[in-house]
Design a protein around this motif. Structure first.
Motif, mmCIF file in Angstrom:
data_model
loop_
_atom_site.group_PDB
_atom_site.id
_atom_site.type_symbol
_atom_site.label_atom_id
_atom_site.label_comp_id
_atom_site.label_asym_id
_atom_site.label_seq_id
_atom_site.Cartn_x
_atom_site.Cartn_y
_atom_site.Cartn_z
ATOM 1 N N PHE A 112 69.224 -2.897 -0.117
ATOM 2 C CA PHE A 112 68.675 -4.198 -0.447
ATOM 3 C C PHE A 112 67.252 -4.307 0.081
ATOM 4 N N MET A 122 69.057 -6.232 -4.814
ATOM 5 C CA MET A 122 69.473 -4.849 -4.927
ATOM 6 C C MET A 122 68.297 -4.002 -5.387
ATOM 7 N N ILE A 229 78.904 -4.427 -0.778
ATOM 8 C CA ILE A 229 79.494 -5.574 -1.459
ATOM 9 C C ILE A 229 80.886 -5.166 -1.929
ATOM 10 N N ARG A 276 71.683 -10.881 -2.966
ATOM 11 C CA ARG A 276 72.997 -10.374 -2.577
ATOM 12 C C ARG A 276 74.111 -11.384 -2.874
ATOM 13 N N ARG A 280 77.164 -10.760 -5.451
ATOM 14 C CA ARG A 280 78.564 -10.822 -5.028
ATOM 15 C C ARG A 280 79.370 -11.721 -5.977
#
Length: 308
Positions: A112, A122, A229, A276, A280
């Motif tokens: 990341f 990402m 993740i 992130r 997710r």
């Protein structure tokens, strides 16, 4: 987006009743709509609507769930989003937000990279090294092996796929090998292995870890290097099915299709532009797609059943 997948999705929409049915499903949200109600709304015969829904379901645009004796159809919002993103990036790239993002640092210590908002995004999947994905199930003999093989091809070098199990079997299930060979996927390197291998300090750091069976999702996992993740992408266990070879092959085909649809959505996510938390949520949404009651239903496991 893979042009073949995009063509399949667009072909599945090439009829006015299908467009109207899908619009009704989007408006209905997660509760879905029974096939009979869709037929009445679109003014077509129930058998015709069943055919349309089957075509859209095969393309991954529609999922279904059963409540009692009623089958509800649900629009796959991740699939629709992936299709829309694929059309925009393929035909109108300049119109996409962040069409020319700054290149991430090649010296980023983890997958990341900082963004200007303080979130993390990402790394671009077309840059080295590829993103790593680990698929887990109990026996590592069927579902996770199929997922590894599918992503290894569909990731087109942007992802590196692995699989493992909490209680690995001795060999890959022969029907899993058969369905992969029919899909022209290489199988020579596939073999069951313990998930403990990937919890070691010298193991490759994972960017994503996905469980594809409920048993593995409920067991204590190793601590994965790299803080990946994680998400649960559970699909029914094809190895629990007890039936003829032809019926068993149909069950494994259904499992392959469900895994393929999820992985196709995953590889088409705009990873480089997602923070992130958003990422997710996206992978959770893919895992939350309704399980497929129209697939050949596995029987209850017997003492001789092989966990996958």
């Amino acid at each position: 987006m893979n042009p073949t997948l995009m063509a399949d999705m667009m072909a599945a929409l090439a009829a006015e009743p299908r467009i109207r049915a899908l619009q009704a499903l989007v408006r209905a949200g997660a509760k879905g709509v029974p096939a009979g109600d869709l037929a009445r709304r679109c003014d077509v015969a129930p058998s015709t609507m069943s055919f349309h829904l089957t075509q859209m379901r095969t393309a991954g645009l529609v999922e279904s769930r059963r409540e009692g004796r009623t089958l509800f159809y649900v629009a796959s919002l991740p699939a629709l989003e992936a299709l829309g993103h694929g059309v925009m990036t393929g035909f109108c790239p300049a119109a996409m937000p962040g069409a020319h993002p700054p290149a991430p640092s090649p010296f980023a210590p983890n997958p990341f990279v900082p963004s200007t908002t303080g979130e993390t995004t990402m790394r671009a999947p077309d840059r080295e090294p590829p993103l790593t994905v680990l698929f887990l199930c109990r026996g590592n003999s069927a579902r996770s092996q199929m997922a590894e093989a599918i992503l290894s091809r569909e990731g087109k070098g942007q992802f590196r796929a692995f699989s493992a199990g909490s209680h690995p079997r001795d060999t890959v299930h022969p029907h899993a090998l058969s369905v992969l060979r029919r899909a022209n996927l290489p199988v020579d390197a596939l073999h069951p292995k313990s998930w403990d291998v990937f919890g070691q300090p010298d193991a490759p750091a994972m960017d994503f870890v996905f469980t594809v069976c409920d048993d593995a999702a409920g067991e204590p996992c190793p601590v994965w290097p790299g803080q990946p993740i994680t998400a649960h992408w559970g699909v029914p266990d094809p190895a629990a099915f007890a039936g003829t070879d032809a019926a068993t092959a149909a069950v494994f085909n259904d499992t392959f299709r469900m895994l393929y649809n999820r992985i196709a959505l995953f590889v088409n996510l705009p990873l480089a532009s997602l923070d992130r938390l958003t990422l997710r949520r996206r992978v959770d949404a893919i895992g939350a797609l309704p399980r497929d009651p129209e697939a050949t239903a596995p029987a209850e496991p017997t003492d001789s059943s092989v966990p996958a």
